[in-house]
Design an enzyme around this catalytic site. Structure first.
Site, mmCIF file in Angstrom:
data_model
loop_
_atom_site.group_PDB
_atom_site.id
_atom_site.type_symbol
_atom_site.label_atom_id
_atom_site.label_comp_id
_atom_site.label_asym_id
_atom_site.label_seq_id
_atom_site.Cartn_x
_atom_site.Cartn_y
_atom_site.Cartn_z
ATOM 1 C CB CYS A 1 35.439 50.405 76.270
ATOM 2 S SG CYS A 1 34.869 48.715 75.998
ATOM 3 C CG HIS B 1 43.504 44.409 56.429
ATOM 4 N ND1 HIS B 1 43.584 44.278 55.063
ATOM 5 C CD2 HIS B 1 44.476 45.301 56.759
ATOM 6 C CE1 HIS B 1 44.556 45.041 54.586
ATOM 7 N NE2 HIS B 1 45.122 45.658 55.592
HETATM 8 P P1 NAD Z 1 42.362 42.031 45.830
HETATM 9 O O1 NAD Z 1 40.941 41.725 45.480
HETATM 10 O O2 NAD Z 1 42.867 43.398 45.666
HETATM 11 O O3 NAD Z 1 43.302 41.094 44.937
HETATM 12 C C1 NAD Z 1 43.060 39.722 44.826
HETATM 13 C C2 NAD Z 1 44.218 39.128 44.063
HETATM 14 O O4 NAD Z 1 44.039 37.724 44.050
HETATM 15 C C3 NAD Z 1 44.326 39.574 42.605
HETATM 16 O O5 NAD Z 1 45.673 39.927 42.323
HETATM 17 C C4 NAD Z 1 43.910 38.346 41.804
HETATM 18 O O6 NAD Z 1 44.618 38.229 40.586
HETATM 19 C C5 NAD Z 1 44.273 37.241 42.748
HETATM 20 N N1 NAD Z 1 43.447 36.044 42.595
HETATM 21 C C6 NAD Z 1 42.135 35.947 42.280
HETATM 22 N N2 NAD Z 1 41.745 34.674 42.246
HETATM 23 C C7 NAD Z 1 42.828 33.923 42.560
HETATM 24 C C8 NAD Z 1 43.072 32.537 42.680
HETATM 25 N N3 NAD Z 1 42.096 31.631 42.474
HETATM 26 N N4 NAD Z 1 44.323 32.125 42.995
HETATM 27 C C9 NAD Z 1 45.328 33.013 43.193
HETATM 28 N N5 NAD Z 1 45.165 34.348 43.098
HETATM 29 C C10 NAD Z 1 43.920 34.799 42.788
HETATM 30 O O7 NAD Z 1 42.614 41.479 47.288
HETATM 31 P P2 NAD Z 1 43.704 41.903 48.337
HETATM 32 O O8 NAD Z 1 45.018 42.160 47.680
HETATM 33 O O9 NAD Z 1 43.604 40.957 49.463
HETATM 34 O O10 NAD Z 1 43.098 43.304 48.748
HETATM 35 C C11 NAD Z 1 43.262 43.712 49.907
HETATM 36 C C12 NAD Z 1 41.918 43.908 50.666
HETATM 37 O O11 NAD Z 1 40.848 42.999 50.371
HETATM 38 C C13 NAD Z 1 42.197 43.662 52.078
HETATM 39 O O12 NAD Z 1 41.858 44.796 52.783
HETATM 40 C C14 NAD Z 1 41.312 42.481 52.524
HETATM 41 O O13 NAD Z 1 40.928 42.671 53.873
HETATM 42 C C15 NAD Z 1 40.187 42.572 51.613
HETATM 43 N N6 NAD Z 1 39.361 41.380 51.298
HETATM 44 C C16 NAD Z 1 39.305 40.258 52.102
HETATM 45 C C17 NAD Z 1 38.521 39.154 51.720
HETATM 46 C C18 NAD Z 1 38.473 37.930 52.592
HETATM 47 O O14 NAD Z 1 38.565 38.020 53.817
HETATM 48 N N7 NAD Z 1 38.342 36.725 51.996
HETATM 49 C C19 NAD Z 1 37.807 39.183 50.530
HETATM 50 C C20 NAD Z 1 37.871 40.350 49.750
HETATM 51 C C21 NAD Z 1 38.664 41.413 50.147
#
Ligand code: NAD
Length: 231
Positions: free
Chosen positions: A118, A107
């Protein structure tokens, strides 16, 4: 004994480094509307608002430290007897800060800027603006190098190849709500891999995995890695 391992990580692995997830209570999408900041249409409508959102997030990530889960995966990569591929949905750089290599950022990344005219990339300045000229073609068309809803994730050919040859697929800290990543376990399993979920709580797709363990990533991941490296 498993051969190559493929790990898919999501926002949950960075939660304990202080970076908020998207869908948990208090997560980013409870404060912002996806339609306002994370689609190509939003960027066309109001690029300044979209840049403000990502500039703030990039700033938050700059001072974040990798946690025990990121570090354990780097250890596994270094010491396991077969290749360990890390595919992340995260746009932060905590896997790299924790010592992992060749991380596939499907992502995109906060670390780079992308020219919408570009396609060239360069290191992200602390505050990015739409009319910053592209170093390559000079177009005032600077955008965050992140994949927005409605856009095609990066590196899909490489990911398909990895999933079709892996022996073990492990999903860590992802809700299973965003495709195509939410379907990777199915592709890996169809090619013969065992599947494991490590997540704080059952995800939307827990039942599809051969095995699931629930708890904080900083506890589950180091424990799982220690077992594998002791085998
Ligand atoms: P999401 O927010 O949908 O899900 C997060 C998951 O992590 C949940 O199922 C939750 O139960 C679990 N979780 C929360 N705390 C936790 C912990 N301490 N240990 C283990 N599991 C834990 O996130 P996703 O599935 O990555 O959603 C996808 C989108 O979110 C992507 O497009 C991504 O690019 C983006 N995103 C990225 C970041 C980052 O770069 N750190 C942050 C937020 C969202």
């Amino acid at each position: 004994m498993h051969h190559s391992i493929t790990i898919l990580t999501g926002a949950g692995i960075s939660a304990e480094s202080g970076i908020s997830t998207f869908r948990d209570p208090g997560g980013i999408w409870t404060q912002y509307d996806i339609e306002d900041v994370a689609t190509p249409e939003a960027f066309a409508r109001n690029p300044a608002l979209v840049h403000d959102f990502y500039n703030t997030r990039r700033d938050q990530v700059r001072s974040a430290r990798p946690n025990a889960a990121h570090e354990a995966l780097a250890r596994l990569q270094k010491s396991y007897s077969a290749p360990v591929h890390i595919i992340t949905q995260n746009v932060d750089d905590l896997h790299e800060k924790g010592g992992a290599v060749d991380v596939i950022h499907m992502h995109g990344s906060y670390q780079t800027a992308l020219c919408a005219a570009c396609g060239s990339r360069w290191p992200a300045p602390p505050a990015m603006r739409h009319d910053d000229p592209c170093p390559s073609c000079a177009a005032p068309a600077t955008r965050p190098d992140v994949v927005w809803f409605g856009e095609m994730p990066y590196h899909m050919d490489q990911i398909d190849e990895i999933l079709s040859t892996t022996s073990l697929f492990v999903s860590i800290g992802t809700s299973g709500a965003v495709y195509p990543a939410a379907g990777f376990h199915r592709l890996a399993r169809a090619a013969g891999a065992a599947t494991l979920e490590l997540n704080l709580e059952p995800s939307e797709i827990t039942a599809m995995f051969d095995e699931a363990r629930h708890g904080p990533a900083t506890q589950l991941v180091p424990a799982w890695v220690a077992t594998l490296l002791a085998e």
